[in-house]
Design a protein around this motif. Structure first.
Motif, PDB file in Angstrom:
ATOM      1  N   HIS A 190       0.828  -1.212   0.000  1.00  0.00           N
ATOM      2  CA  HIS A 190       0.000   0.000   0.000  1.00  0.00           C
ATOM      3  C   HIS A 190       0.862   1.261   0.000  1.00  0.00           C
ATOM      4  CE1 HIS A 190      -3.979  -1.686   0.006  1.00  0.00           C
ATOM      5  NE2 HIS A 190      -3.635  -2.563   0.936  1.00  0.00           N
ATOM      6  N   ALA A 191       2.063   1.158   0.560  1.00  0.00           N
ATOM      7  CA  ALA A 191       2.957   2.330   0.585  1.00  0.00           C
ATOM      8  C   ALA A 191       3.341   2.780  -0.826  1.00  0.00           C
ATOM      9  CB  ALA A 191       4.206   2.005   1.396  1.00  0.00           C
ATOM     10  N   VAL A 192       3.298   1.832  -1.792  1.00  0.00           N
ATOM     11  CA  VAL A 192       3.610   2.206  -3.183  1.00  0.00           C
ATOM     12  C   VAL A 192       2.644   3.288  -3.656  1.00  0.00           C
ATOM     13  CG1 VAL A 192       3.673   1.359  -5.572  1.00  0.00           C
ATOM     14  CG2 VAL A 192       4.561  -0.071  -3.716  1.00  0.00           C
ATOM     15  N   LEU A 193       1.396   3.212  -3.169  1.00  0.00           N
ATOM     16  CA  LEU A 193       0.362   4.132  -3.659  1.00  0.00           C
ATOM     17  C   LEU A 193       0.291   5.440  -2.861  1.00  0.00           C
ATOM     18  CD1 LEU A 193      -2.465   1.528  -4.341  1.00  0.00           C
ATOM     19  CD2 LEU A 193      -0.962   2.616  -6.010  1.00  0.00           C
TER      20      LEU A 193
ATOM     21  N   THR B  58       5.840  10.328  -6.272  1.00  0.00           N
ATOM     22  CA  THR B  58       7.283  10.621  -6.294  1.00  0.00           C
ATOM     23  C   THR B  58       8.093   9.606  -5.490  1.00  0.00           C
ATOM     24  OG1 THR B  58       7.143  12.070  -4.374  1.00  0.00           O
ATOM     25  CG2 THR B  58       6.884  13.114  -6.540  1.00  0.00           C
ATOM     26  N   THR B  59       7.424   8.829  -4.614  1.00  0.00           N
ATOM     27  CA  THR B  59       8.182   7.846  -3.821  1.00  0.00           C
ATOM     28  C   THR B  59       7.840   6.402  -4.203  1.00  0.00           C
ATOM     29  OG1 THR B  59       6.471   7.937  -2.104  1.00  0.00           O
ATOM     30  CG2 THR B  59       8.372   9.394  -1.818  1.00  0.00           C
ATOM     31  N   ALA B  60       6.996   6.244  -5.246  1.00  0.00           N
ATOM     32  CA  ALA B  60       6.514   4.899  -5.607  1.00  0.00           C
ATOM     33  C   ALA B  60       7.656   3.965  -6.020  1.00  0.00           C
ATOM     34  CB  ALA B  60       5.478   5.003  -6.723  1.00  0.00           C
ATOM     35  N   ASP B  61       8.608   4.480  -6.797  1.00  0.00           N
ATOM     36  CA  ASP B  61       9.719   3.620  -7.246  1.00  0.00           C
ATOM     37  C   ASP B  61      10.513   3.077  -6.056  1.00  0.00           C
ATOM     38  OD1 ASP B  61       9.470   3.594 -10.068  1.00  0.00           O
ATOM     39  OD2 ASP B  61      10.280   5.628 -10.178  1.00  0.00           O
ATOM     40  N   ALA B  62      10.817   3.967  -5.127  1.00  0.00           N
ATOM     41  CA  ALA B  62      11.588   3.554  -3.944  1.00  0.00           C
ATOM     42  C   ALA B  62      10.791   2.542  -3.128  1.00  0.00           C
ATOM     43  CB  ALA B  62      11.940   4.771  -3.100  1.00  0.00           C
ATOM     44  N   ALA B  63       9.474   2.745  -3.038  1.00  0.00           N
ATOM     45  CA  ALA B  63       8.633   1.812  -2.277  1.00  0.00           C
ATOM     46  C   ALA B  63       8.646   0.427  -2.929  1.00  0.00           C
ATOM     47  CB  ALA B  63       7.209   2.352  -2.171  1.00  0.00           C
TER      48      ALA B  63
ATOM     49  N   LEU C 191       9.374  -9.143 -11.273  1.00  0.00           N
ATOM     50  CA  LEU C 191       8.073  -8.544 -10.939  1.00  0.00           C
ATOM     51  C   LEU C 191       8.236  -7.054 -10.629  1.00  0.00           C
ATOM     52  CD1 LEU C 191       5.053  -8.912 -10.458  1.00  0.00           C
ATOM     53  CD2 LEU C 191       5.559  -9.557  -8.098  1.00  0.00           C
ATOM     54  N   LYS C 192       9.319  -6.705  -9.956  1.00  0.00           N
ATOM     55  CA  LYS C 192       9.563  -5.281  -9.674  1.00  0.00           C
ATOM     56  C   LYS C 192       9.740  -4.488 -10.971  1.00  0.00           C
ATOM     57  CE  LYS C 192      11.856  -5.863  -5.220  1.00  0.00           C
ATOM     58  NZ  LYS C 192      13.093  -5.569  -4.469  1.00  0.00           N
ATOM     59  N   LEU C 193      10.497  -5.069 -11.896  1.00  0.00           N
ATOM     60  CA  LEU C 193      10.690  -4.377 -13.182  1.00  0.00           C
ATOM     61  C   LEU C 193       9.355  -4.134 -13.868  1.00  0.00           C
ATOM     62  CD1 LEU C 193      13.799  -6.010 -14.924  1.00  0.00           C
ATOM     63  CD2 LEU C 193      13.566  -3.653 -14.092  1.00  0.00           C
ATOM     64  N   ARG C 194       8.481  -5.154 -13.831  1.00  0.00           N
ATOM     65  CA  ARG C 194       7.163  -4.998 -14.454  1.00  0.00           C
ATOM     66  C   ARG C 194       6.356  -3.904 -13.754  1.00  0.00           C
ATOM     67  NH1 ARG C 194       6.814 -10.525 -14.994  1.00  0.00           N
ATOM     68  NH2 ARG C 194       5.307 -10.809 -13.327  1.00  0.00           N
ATOM     69  N   MET C 195       6.460  -3.864 -12.429  1.00  0.00           N
ATOM     70  CA  MET C 195       5.717  -2.838 -11.693  1.00  0.00           C
ATOM     71  C   MET C 195       6.203  -1.438 -12.058  1.00  0.00           C
ATOM     72  SD  MET C 195       5.164  -4.250  -7.867  1.00  0.00           S
ATOM     73  CE  MET C 195       3.901  -5.428  -7.449  1.00  0.00           C
ATOM     74  N   HIS C 196       7.522  -1.277 -12.113  1.00  0.00           N
ATOM     75  CA  HIS C 196       8.051   0.040 -12.514  1.00  0.00           C
ATOM     76  C   HIS C 196       7.492   0.446 -13.881  1.00  0.00           C
ATOM     77  CE1 HIS C 196      10.865   0.582  -9.213  1.00  0.00           C
ATOM     78  NE2 HIS C 196      11.447  -0.579  -9.455  1.00  0.00           N
ATOM     79  N   ALA C 197       7.411  -0.533 -14.783  1.00  0.00           N
ATOM     80  CA  ALA C 197       6.930  -0.232 -16.143  1.00  0.00           C
ATOM     81  C   ALA C 197       5.434   0.078 -16.157  1.00  0.00           C
ATOM     82  CB  ALA C 197       7.246  -1.396 -17.082  1.00  0.00           C
ATOM     83  N   MET C 198       4.674  -0.567 -15.261  1.00  0.00           N
ATOM     84  CA  MET C 198       3.226  -0.319 -15.207  1.00  0.00           C
ATOM     85  C   MET C 198       2.908   1.075 -14.665  1.00  0.00           C
ATOM     86  SD  MET C 198       1.830  -3.969 -13.746  1.00  0.00           S
ATOM     87  CE  MET C 198       0.150  -3.467 -13.457  1.00  0.00           C
ATOM     88  N   LEU C 199       3.870   1.655 -13.975  1.00  0.00           N
ATOM     89  CA  LEU C 199       3.662   2.945 -13.313  1.00  0.00           C
ATOM     90  C   LEU C 199       3.846   4.155 -14.221  1.00  0.00           C
ATOM     91  CD1 LEU C 199       5.584   2.344  -9.968  1.00  0.00           C
ATOM     92  CD2 LEU C 199       3.195   2.991 -10.153  1.00  0.00           C
ATOM     93  N   ARG C 200       4.361   3.971 -15.393  1.00  0.00           N
ATOM     94  CA  ARG C 200       4.777   5.136 -16.186  1.00  0.00           C
ATOM     95  C   ARG C 200       4.694   4.865 -17.678  1.00  0.00           C
ATOM     96  NH1 ARG C 200       9.044   3.868 -13.078  1.00  0.00           N
ATOM     97  NH2 ARG C 200       9.601   6.024 -12.641  1.00  0.00           N
ATOM     98  N   ASN C 201       4.798   5.937 -18.439  1.00  0.00           N
ATOM     99  CA  ASN C 201       5.084   5.809 -19.862  1.00  0.00           C
ATOM    100  C   ASN C 201       6.537   5.353 -19.962  1.00  0.00           C
ATOM    101  OD1 ASN C 201       2.546   7.003 -20.573  1.00  0.00           O
ATOM    102  ND2 ASN C 201       3.436   8.998 -20.079  1.00  0.00           N
TER     103      ASN C 201
END
Ligand code: ZN
Length: 451
Positions: A266-269, A273-278, A288-298
């Protein structure tokens, strides 16, 4: 041989599904060139033999897309079961089984297309047959479309149908590839349902410099100018933007995790500005982390470089091709602007062939039906919405206003199974196929008959 829905013999259906899939895997529909007519004719005879008639359509005699329809009573709008019959290339010498054999070994069926996506073509065809055999009382028409050409953009398949014969597939909802196969996070099981899909935007960046002799270096080398821009293309170049699908995805994963991990999720949300670090702090595996980073942005990824033709000549131009993927809500122009400001460069950037990102509601009746059926077929697991970072034929079909969900149900078969898509030894486990056909049928039957 009419039988009511609850009298279906799933053992027999499972055996039949294997045979039908093997038949389809044996047809070489590598695209290019495609030859999807082979699959279209195979499916037509399969459905016509049981009184479901359909039509093969397409731009030429070898690029057939097969479309068939079961009529409902018209009190609700149609549901489209969509799929594609073309497959990608193979390097047969790197396979342990002939990629067009449909061989069975160790509980798996081997073949190009076993996961992408002749398994779903087969499960959807079986669903049509089972609806017909059971005499299901449908409110919605159920339409079957096995399209050509998806792997090369779909313009000779689903795109062609949308352009020339939209009345054949006009529907309120569709089920497609893009999700459905179970996976595990920390031992908890999830089934992803694709509710959103990124768009594709290709960019070309070109720099200009002064030509010259390779023996006399200078600062106006076009390659050096391009390189100075390209070093900025780290995975986190562009800022984070939360979407509905991402919020639903994180919340649904958290719902099955122990409290400490749930809290970190939940801290990701908390803040863009702090989502990547979370994400980096999460005890999850790197892919899975790489996929999440990609889902968060263009995202923007340099994939092709082009500069120079002779080793002793300084070129006057250099060029990089960039594979860009935009989030729902982002037009290509907004994306270009975001990229420009992140690069802080006046280099020439050109937009090439954009496609539109998609987002379907994460609280729809179809999604709820999927959740209900999964709860019965795998009570421990959770269904989660997710954003596909790649693209599918959904980009064509959503032009007709259709809400497309990616759900080709299958069982978790171990880490690494999914990586066989587009790779060597593509295969599907028999257990997964047999479980999947039942889940798909139950979702479609329940949703289309409105019970
Ligand atoms: Zn596919």
């Amino acid at each position: 041989m009419a039988q009511s829905t609850n009298e279906i013999n799933w053992q027999e259906v499972g055996e039949e599904t294997i045979t039908r899939l093997q038949g389809l895997l044996r047809l070489d529909t590598r695209n290019p060139p495609g030859n999807e007519i082979r699959a279209a004719e195979y499916l037509r005879s399969l459905l016509e033999a049981e009184g479901i008639s359909g039509e093969i359509v397409g731009p030429s005699s070898d690029r057939g897309t097969f479309i068939a329809r079961l009529r409902g009573d018209g009190s609700a709008s149609p549901l489209l079961l969509m799929s594609h019959t073309d497959v990608v290339a193979v390097e047969p010498e790197k396979w342990t089984h002939d990629p067009f054999s449909g061989d069975i070994a160790d509980g798996f069926i081997y073949g190009r297309g076993a996961l992408d996506m002749k398994h779903m073509v087969t499960m959807e065809a079986m669903t049509m047959l089972l609806l017909k055999r059971s005499g299901a009382r449908l409110k919605r028409d159920v339409i079957f479309m096995a399209a050509a050409d998806e792997e090369v953009g779909g313009y000779q398949g689903a795109g062609w149908v949308v352009e020339h014969r939209p009345e054949l597939i006009q529907s309120e909802y569709a089920l497609n590839e893009g999700g459905g196969i179970g996976f595990e996070i920390n031992g908890r099981r999830y089934y992803p349902v694709q509710t959103a899909e990124k768009g594709t935007v290709r960019f070309r960046i070109r720099t200009y410099g002064k030509p010259g002799h390779g023996s006399v270096p200078h600062h106006e080398n076009a390659i050096l100018k391009l390189a100075a821009i390209l070093v900025k293309f780290t995975p986190d170049l562009l800022p984070v933007h939360f979407t509905d699908t991402l919020r639903g995805y994180i919340a649904a994963i958290a719902s099955k995790q122990p409290p400490d991990i749930a809290q970190s999720l939940h801290a990701v949300l908390d803040d863009e500005t702090t989502a990547d670090a979370a994400i980096e702090r999460l005890p999850l595996d790197e892919s899975l982390k790489l996929r999440m980073h990609a889902m968060l942005r263009n995202t923007v990824t340099p994939t092709i470089l082009d500069a120079g033709s002779q080793i002793n000549v300084i070129p006057s131009e250099a060029e990089a091709s960039i594979d860009g993927r935009n989030l729902p809500g982002w037009t290509p122009e907004m994306f270009l602007q975001e990229l420009r400001s992140a690069l802080d460069s006046d280099a020439e950037i050109t937009l090439l062939e954009p496609s539109t990102p998609l987002q379907a509601d994460i609280q729809s009746p179809l999604f709820n039906t999927i959740k209900d059926v999964l709860k019965e077929r795998d009570p421990e697991a959770a269904a989660i919405p997710f954003l596909l970072t790649g693209g599918t034929d959904a980009k064509h079909v959503t032009k007709l206003g259709t809400k497309v969900y990616g759900f080709a149900p299958g069982l978790y078969a171990g880490a690494g199974e999914g990586r066989r898509v587009h790779s060597h030894d593509e295969r599907i486990s028999i257990r997964s196929l047999q479980w999947g056909v039942r889940v798909l049928y139950e979702v479609v039957e329940r949703f289309a008959s409105g019970t």
